[in-house]
Write a protein that holds these residues in place. Structure first.
Motif, short mmCIF file in Angstrom:
data_model
loop_
_atom_site.label_atom_id
_atom_site.label_comp_id
_atom_site.label_asym_id
_atom_site.label_seq_id
_atom_site.Cartn_x
_atom_site.Cartn_y
_atom_site.Cartn_z
N MET A 42 90.57 66.51 -17.67
CA MET A 42 91.34 67.76 -17.71
C MET A 42 92.49 67.67 -18.72
O MET A 42 92.70 68.59 -19.52
CB MET A 42 91.87 68.09 -16.31
N ASN A 43 93.21 66.56 -18.70
CA ASN A 43 94.45 66.46 -19.51
C ASN A 43 94.16 66.15 -20.98
O ASN A 43 94.83 66.70 -21.86
CB ASN A 43 95.37 65.37 -18.95
N ILE A 44 93.22 65.28 -21.24
CA ILE A 44 92.99 64.85 -22.63
C ILE A 44 91.88 65.66 -23.29
O ILE A 44 91.95 65.97 -24.48
CB ILE A 44 92.72 63.33 -22.69
N PHE A 45 90.86 66.04 -22.48
CA PHE A 45 89.72 66.75 -23.08
C PHE A 45 89.71 68.25 -22.72
O PHE A 45 88.77 68.96 -23.07
CB PHE A 45 88.41 66.06 -22.67
N HIS A 46 90.76 68.69 -22.02
CA HIS A 46 90.94 70.13 -21.71
C HIS A 46 89.75 70.75 -21.00
O HIS A 46 89.37 71.90 -21.26
CB HIS A 46 91.29 70.91 -22.99
N LYS A 47 89.15 69.99 -20.06
CA LYS A 47 88.06 70.51 -19.24
C LYS A 47 88.64 71.21 -18.01
O LYS A 47 89.72 70.82 -17.52
CB LYS A 47 87.14 69.38 -18.76
N SER A 48 87.88 72.19 -17.49
CA SER A 48 88.26 72.79 -16.20
C SER A 48 88.04 71.73 -15.12
O SER A 48 87.30 70.75 -15.33
CB SER A 48 87.39 74.01 -15.91
N GLU A 49 88.62 71.92 -13.94
CA GLU A 49 88.46 70.95 -12.86
C GLU A 49 86.97 70.80 -12.50
O GLU A 49 86.48 69.69 -12.29
CB GLU A 49 89.27 71.39 -11.64
N GLU A 50 86.27 71.93 -12.48
CA GLU A 50 84.84 71.90 -12.13
C GLU A 50 84.02 71.12 -13.16
O GLU A 50 83.21 70.25 -12.81
CB GLU A 50 84.34 73.35 -12.06
N LEU A 57 80.94 62.72 -12.54
CA LEU A 57 79.80 62.27 -11.73
C LEU A 57 78.64 61.81 -12.62
O LEU A 57 77.95 60.85 -12.29
CB LEU A 57 79.31 63.41 -10.82
N ARG A 58 78.45 62.53 -13.75
CA ARG A 58 77.39 62.13 -14.69
C ARG A 58 77.67 60.71 -15.22
O ARG A 58 76.77 59.88 -15.31
CB ARG A 58 77.29 63.14 -15.84
N ILE A 59 78.93 60.45 -15.55
CA ILE A 59 79.30 59.11 -16.05
C ILE A 59 79.06 58.07 -14.96
O ILE A 59 78.47 57.02 -15.20
CB ILE A 59 80.77 59.07 -16.51
N HIS A 60 79.52 58.40 -13.76
CA HIS A 60 79.38 57.48 -12.62
C HIS A 60 77.91 57.16 -12.36
O HIS A 60 77.55 56.01 -12.08
CB HIS A 60 80.02 58.15 -11.39
N ASN A 61 77.05 58.15 -12.49
CA ASN A 61 75.62 57.96 -12.16
C ASN A 61 74.79 57.43 -13.32
O ASN A 61 73.76 56.79 -13.09
CB ASN A 61 75.00 59.28 -11.68
N SER A 62 75.20 57.70 -14.56
CA SER A 62 74.32 57.31 -15.67
C SER A 62 74.96 56.32 -16.65
O SER A 62 74.31 55.89 -17.59
CB SER A 62 73.83 58.55 -16.42
N GLY A 63 76.23 55.96 -16.43
CA GLY A 63 76.83 54.91 -17.26
C GLY A 63 77.79 55.41 -18.32
O GLY A 63 78.75 54.74 -18.67
N SER A 64 77.51 56.60 -18.88
CA SER A 64 78.44 57.17 -19.87
C SER A 64 78.26 58.68 -19.90
O SER A 64 77.27 59.20 -19.38
CB SER A 64 78.20 56.57 -21.25
N GLY A 65 79.21 59.36 -20.52
CA GLY A 65 79.11 60.82 -20.59
C GLY A 65 79.91 61.38 -21.74
O GLY A 65 80.97 60.85 -22.10
N LEU A 66 79.39 62.45 -22.32
CA LEU A 66 80.03 63.11 -23.46
C LEU A 66 81.24 63.93 -23.00
O LEU A 66 81.13 64.75 -22.10
CB LEU A 66 78.99 64.03 -24.13
N CYS A 67 82.37 63.68 -23.65
CA CYS A 67 83.59 64.43 -23.32
C CYS A 67 83.92 65.48 -24.36
O CYS A 67 84.63 66.43 -24.08
CB CYS A 67 84.76 63.47 -23.22
N GLY A 68 83.45 65.28 -25.60
CA GLY A 68 83.73 66.25 -26.66
C GLY A 68 83.28 65.72 -28.01
O GLY A 68 82.94 64.53 -28.13
N VAL A 69 83.28 66.61 -29.00
CA VAL A 69 82.88 66.25 -30.36
C VAL A 69 84.00 66.69 -31.29
O VAL A 69 84.44 67.85 -31.24
CB VAL A 69 81.55 66.94 -30.76
N TYR A 70 84.48 65.75 -32.12
CA TYR A 70 85.68 66.00 -32.91
C TYR A 70 85.55 65.37 -34.30
O TYR A 70 84.70 64.52 -34.53
CB TYR A 70 86.90 65.36 -32.22
N THR A 71 86.45 65.75 -35.19
CA THR A 71 86.54 65.05 -36.48
C THR A 71 87.06 63.63 -36.21
O THR A 71 87.61 63.35 -35.13
CB THR A 71 87.53 65.78 -37.41
N ASN A 72 86.91 62.77 -37.21
CA ASN A 72 87.26 61.35 -37.05
C ASN A 72 88.68 61.13 -36.49
O ASN A 72 88.85 60.40 -35.51
CB ASN A 72 87.12 60.68 -38.42
#
Ligand code: TYC
Length: 100
Positions: A42-50, A57-72
């Motif tokens: 929420m704080n760093i990637f500006h996601k809603s709570e939901e 949960l995706r990260i917890h269950n599968s090992g990693s998860g996409l948080c965002g796509v940005y310039t370098n």
């Protein structure tokens, strides 16, 4: 050939205007609390709570998860922010960036 040279010059111009983009992923571990990961999303990637809860949960269950796509530069900053905040809160949470 003149036509091809022209085309490749045009292509170069287009490519110069599109920077490489980087995925920022969070990695699972056994010690970081679910609440801290949700707050980070929420704080760093500006996601809603939901959305943050779903991604956590995706990260917890599968090992990693996409948080965002940005310039370098922005991706490097996000990774550094996650690592600093995790260190400060004594969690081993890790973030990595990957070229798209
Ligand atoms: N696996 C952690 C737990 O069970 C939760 C967690 C989720 C940790 C995502 C890191 O990136 C992560 N407390």
């Amino acid at each position: 050939m003149i036509e091809n040279e022209f085309e490749s010059e045009v292509k170069e111009e287009i490519e110069l205007k599109r920077p490489k983009m980087y995925k920022v992923l969070l990695l699972n571990d056994d010690y970081t609390s679910m609440e801290f990961v949700v707050s980070t999303l929420m704080n760093i990637f500006h996601k809603s709570e939901e959305d943050a809860y779903t991604i956590m949960l995706r990260i917890h269950n599968s090992g990693s998860g996409l948080c965002g796509v940005y310039t370098n530069e922005i991706a490097e900053t996000k990774v550094a922010q996650v690592l600093n905040s995790a260190k400060k809160n004594k969690f081993p949470l890790r973030a990595v960036m990957e070229e798209e």
